[in-house]
Design a protein around this motif. Sequence first.
Motif, PDB file in Angstrom:
ATOM      1  N   ASP A 277       0.815  -1.213   0.000  1.00  0.00           N
ATOM      2  CA  ASP A 277       0.000   0.000   0.000  1.00  0.00           C
ATOM      3  C   ASP A 277       0.851   1.268   0.000  1.00  0.00           C
ATOM      4  N   GLY A 278       2.156   1.119  -0.117  1.00  0.00           N
ATOM      5  CA  GLY A 278       3.062   2.278  -0.004  1.00  0.00           C
ATOM      6  C   GLY A 278       3.146   3.098  -1.278  1.00  0.00           C
ATOM      7  N   GLU A 279       3.879   4.211  -1.157  1.00  0.00           N
ATOM      8  CA  GLU A 279       3.980   5.179  -2.273  1.00  0.00           C
ATOM      9  C   GLU A 279       4.667   4.618  -3.506  1.00  0.00           C
ATOM     10  N   THR A 280       5.611   3.714  -3.287  1.00  0.00           N
ATOM     11  CA  THR A 280       6.360   3.206  -4.443  1.00  0.00           C
ATOM     12  C   THR A 280       5.697   1.968  -5.062  1.00  0.00           C
ATOM     13  N   SER A 281       4.591   1.537  -4.475  1.00  0.00           N
ATOM     14  CA  SER A 281       3.888   0.375  -5.034  1.00  0.00           C
ATOM     15  C   SER A 281       3.216   0.758  -6.353  1.00  0.00           C
ATOM     16  N   ARG A 282       3.327  -0.107  -7.326  1.00  0.00           N
ATOM     17  CA  ARG A 282       2.641   0.121  -8.610  1.00  0.00           C
ATOM     18  C   ARG A 282       1.643  -1.019  -8.887  1.00  0.00           C
ATOM     19  N   ILE A 283       1.204  -1.698  -7.843  1.00  0.00           N
ATOM     20  CA  ILE A 283       0.367  -2.889  -8.025  1.00  0.00           C
ATOM     21  C   ILE A 283      -0.989  -2.528  -8.642  1.00  0.00           C
ATOM     22  N   GLU A 284      -1.588  -1.430  -8.191  1.00  0.00           N
ATOM     23  CA  GLU A 284      -2.877  -1.025  -8.801  1.00  0.00           C
ATOM     24  C   GLU A 284      -2.660  -0.496 -10.212  1.00  0.00           C
ATOM     25  N   GLU A 285      -1.542   0.194 -10.404  1.00  0.00           N
ATOM     26  CA  GLU A 285      -1.217   0.718 -11.738  1.00  0.00           C
ATOM     27  C   GLU A 285      -1.056  -0.439 -12.738  1.00  0.00           C
ATOM     28  N   GLN A 286      -0.493  -1.549 -12.254  1.00  0.00           N
ATOM     29  CA  GLN A 286      -0.340  -2.737 -13.108  1.00  0.00           C
ATOM     30  C   GLN A 286      -1.709  -3.217 -13.603  1.00  0.00           C
ATOM     31  N   VAL A 287      -2.709  -3.098 -12.747  1.00  0.00           N
ATOM     32  CA  VAL A 287      -4.048  -3.574 -13.135  1.00  0.00           C
ATOM     33  C   VAL A 287      -4.591  -2.733 -14.291  1.00  0.00           C
ATOM     34  N   LEU A 288      -4.434  -1.407 -14.205  1.00  0.00           N
ATOM     35  CA  LEU A 288      -4.899  -0.545 -15.305  1.00  0.00           C
ATOM     36  C   LEU A 288      -4.073  -0.816 -16.570  1.00  0.00           C
ATOM     37  N   SER A 289      -2.776  -1.010 -16.393  1.00  0.00           N
ATOM     38  CA  SER A 289      -1.930  -1.355 -17.553  1.00  0.00           C
ATOM     39  C   SER A 289      -2.435  -2.640 -18.199  1.00  0.00           C
ATOM     40  N   GLY A 290      -2.993  -3.536 -17.392  1.00  0.00           N
ATOM     41  CA  GLY A 290      -3.481  -4.820 -17.907  1.00  0.00           C
ATOM     42  C   GLY A 290      -4.621  -4.634 -18.893  1.00  0.00           C
ATOM     43  N   VAL A 291      -5.539  -3.736 -18.583  1.00  0.00           N
ATOM     44  CA  VAL A 291      -6.639  -3.484 -19.524  1.00  0.00           C
ATOM     45  C   VAL A 291      -6.059  -2.882 -20.806  1.00  0.00           C
ATOM     46  N   ALA A 292      -5.163  -1.896 -20.642  1.00  0.00           N
ATOM     47  CA  ALA A 292      -4.612  -1.183 -21.798  1.00  0.00           C
ATOM     48  C   ALA A 292      -3.810  -2.112 -22.714  1.00  0.00           C
ATOM     49  N   VAL A 293      -2.967  -2.929 -22.115  1.00  0.00           N
ATOM     50  CA  VAL A 293      -2.102  -3.786 -22.933  1.00  0.00           C
ATOM     51  C   VAL A 293      -2.945  -4.867 -23.628  1.00  0.00           C
ATOM     52  N   ARG A 294      -3.993  -5.313 -22.973  1.00  0.00           N
ATOM     53  CA  ARG A 294      -4.867  -6.332 -23.597  1.00  0.00           C
ATOM     54  C   ARG A 294      -5.686  -5.708 -24.718  1.00  0.00           C
ATOM     55  N   MET A 295      -6.038  -4.430 -24.578  1.00  0.00           N
ATOM     56  CA  MET A 295      -6.673  -3.729 -25.706  1.00  0.00           C
ATOM     57  C   MET A 295      -5.706  -3.693 -26.885  1.00  0.00           C
ATOM     58  N   ALA A 296      -4.449  -3.368 -26.585  1.00  0.00           N
ATOM     59  CA  ALA A 296      -3.442  -3.285 -27.650  1.00  0.00           C
ATOM     60  C   ALA A 296      -3.259  -4.634 -28.335  1.00  0.00           C
ATOM     61  N   VAL A 297      -3.169  -5.692 -27.559  1.00  0.00           N
ATOM     62  CA  VAL A 297      -2.938  -7.029 -28.133  1.00  0.00           C
ATOM     63  C   VAL A 297      -4.128  -7.436 -29.007  1.00  0.00           C
ATOM     64  N   LEU A 298      -5.336  -7.245 -28.508  1.00  0.00           N
ATOM     65  CA  LEU A 298      -6.526  -7.649 -29.282  1.00  0.00           C
ATOM     66  C   LEU A 298      -6.608  -6.844 -30.571  1.00  0.00           C
ATOM     67  N   PHE A 299      -6.330  -5.555 -30.486  1.00  0.00           N
ATOM     68  CA  PHE A 299      -6.383  -4.704 -31.676  1.00  0.00           C
ATOM     69  C   PHE A 299      -5.310  -5.103 -32.692  1.00  0.00           C
ATOM     70  N   LEU A 300      -4.076  -5.260 -32.207  1.00  0.00           N
ATOM     71  CA  LEU A 300      -2.978  -5.536 -33.147  1.00  0.00           C
ATOM     72  C   LEU A 300      -3.103  -6.902 -33.810  1.00  0.00           C
ATOM     73  N   LEU A 301      -3.603  -7.890 -33.067  1.00  0.00           N
ATOM     74  CA  LEU A 301      -3.745  -9.228 -33.672  1.00  0.00           C
ATOM     75  C   LEU A 301      -4.835  -9.245 -34.746  1.00  0.00           C
ATOM     76  N   THR A 302      -5.868  -8.445 -34.557  1.00  0.00           N
ATOM     77  CA  THR A 302      -7.030  -8.537 -35.472  1.00  0.00           C
ATOM     78  C   THR A 302      -7.057  -7.438 -36.503  1.00  0.00           C
ATOM     79  N   LYS A 303      -6.120  -6.483 -36.451  1.00  0.00           N
ATOM     80  CA  LYS A 303      -6.305  -5.275 -37.254  1.00  0.00           C
ATOM     81  C   LYS A 303      -6.209  -5.479 -38.767  1.00  0.00           C
ATOM     82  N   GLU A 304      -5.490  -6.509 -39.194  1.00  0.00           N
ATOM     83  CA  GLU A 304      -5.404  -6.786 -40.635  1.00  0.00           C
ATOM     84  C   GLU A 304      -6.773  -6.979 -41.259  1.00  0.00           C
ATOM     85  N   GLU A 305      -7.691  -7.491 -40.432  1.00  0.00           N
ATOM     86  CA  GLU A 305      -9.009  -7.841 -40.971  1.00  0.00           C
ATOM     87  C   GLU A 305      -9.972  -6.680 -40.925  1.00  0.00           C
ATOM     88  N   LEU A 306      -9.573  -5.544 -40.322  1.00  0.00           N
ATOM     89  CA  LEU A 306     -10.527  -4.439 -40.203  1.00  0.00           C
ATOM     90  C   LEU A 306     -10.819  -3.799 -41.552  1.00  0.00           C
TER      91      LEU A 306
END
Length: 306
Positions: A277-306
């Motif tokens: 729970d400390g100031e240098t913890s990025r554990i919650e930030e990792q969770v938001l990064s998880g949504v973002a990076v999974r958006m990127a992966v889904l988009f990049l894998l399928t984008k040829e077909e758009l």
Amino acid sequence: MLKRKDLLGLYDVSAEEIDEILTVGASMKKLLRQNIKKLPHLQGKSVTTLFYENSTRTRTSFELAAKYMGAHVVNIAADSSSVTKGETLVDTGKTLDAMRNDVIIIRHPMGGAPRLLAKTVRAHVVNAGDGMNEHPTQALLDMLTMRENFPALKGLTVAILGDIRHSRVAKSNLFGLTKMGANVRMYAPRTLIPDGIERMGAKICSSREAAVEGADVVMGLRIQLERQHGGLFPSLGEYAKYYGINESVMQYAKPGALVMHPGPVNRGVELTSALIDGETSRIEEQVLSGVAVRMAVLFLLTKEEL
Ligand code: CP
């Protein structure tokens, strides 16, 4: 440019491909921070999550990522599917393919299951964690979180402490971080270090302090009690005392070094609550990064077909 049908692991993904995913992931994260959750990138696509193991973060973030980009999303948990009637993974995949699924996101206790599925189906397959093998999107979200806090991944020192033997997160991070030019140190009880990990690029340290000395990032890994069959360390209390990450251990790291953990965390075992729970913890930030990076992966894998 990411030109592959599937994302099965970071073992065979290039630094350029990782860089592209992280760059798109950073843009997605910027949009999420502005609360923009209606994007057209996956409009008309169908995405299925097929989870044979429990999950909170990975399954939910893949579902949200796909929905934020306009996909139809179906979630299948193995215990409520025809798997319980004896259907094989390959037959389950063929069934989902026949329904015109565009992407299947799979978590499975057997290493290699996503690769087997990917060989069989037309749909893109994304590995959401396979046994003790890989968890590529976890490592990508970890790298995105690091990249936001430092000028570059190249030259960073990342100390990974915990149950390395059973950890797919450790392996994917090792493959990804070393490709991006970071130095990866590891420390755990000898029984939790897998054979051959040094040949994959990790430096195995002789103490917690040696692993953390001068590190930019200190990552704890969960003790995976469900994959252990006894006798690997005496007790959780002793693990915490002799191998856990606490404030005294963190004094060896660079001032302000980041504390990370893929979650779920056993509080007071891998990390103290004060660090989580400390100031240098990025554990919650990792969770938001998880949504973002999974958006990127889904988009990049399928984008040829758009
Ligand atoms: N980090 C991770 O994979 O968490 P879940 O098991 O909750 O998905």
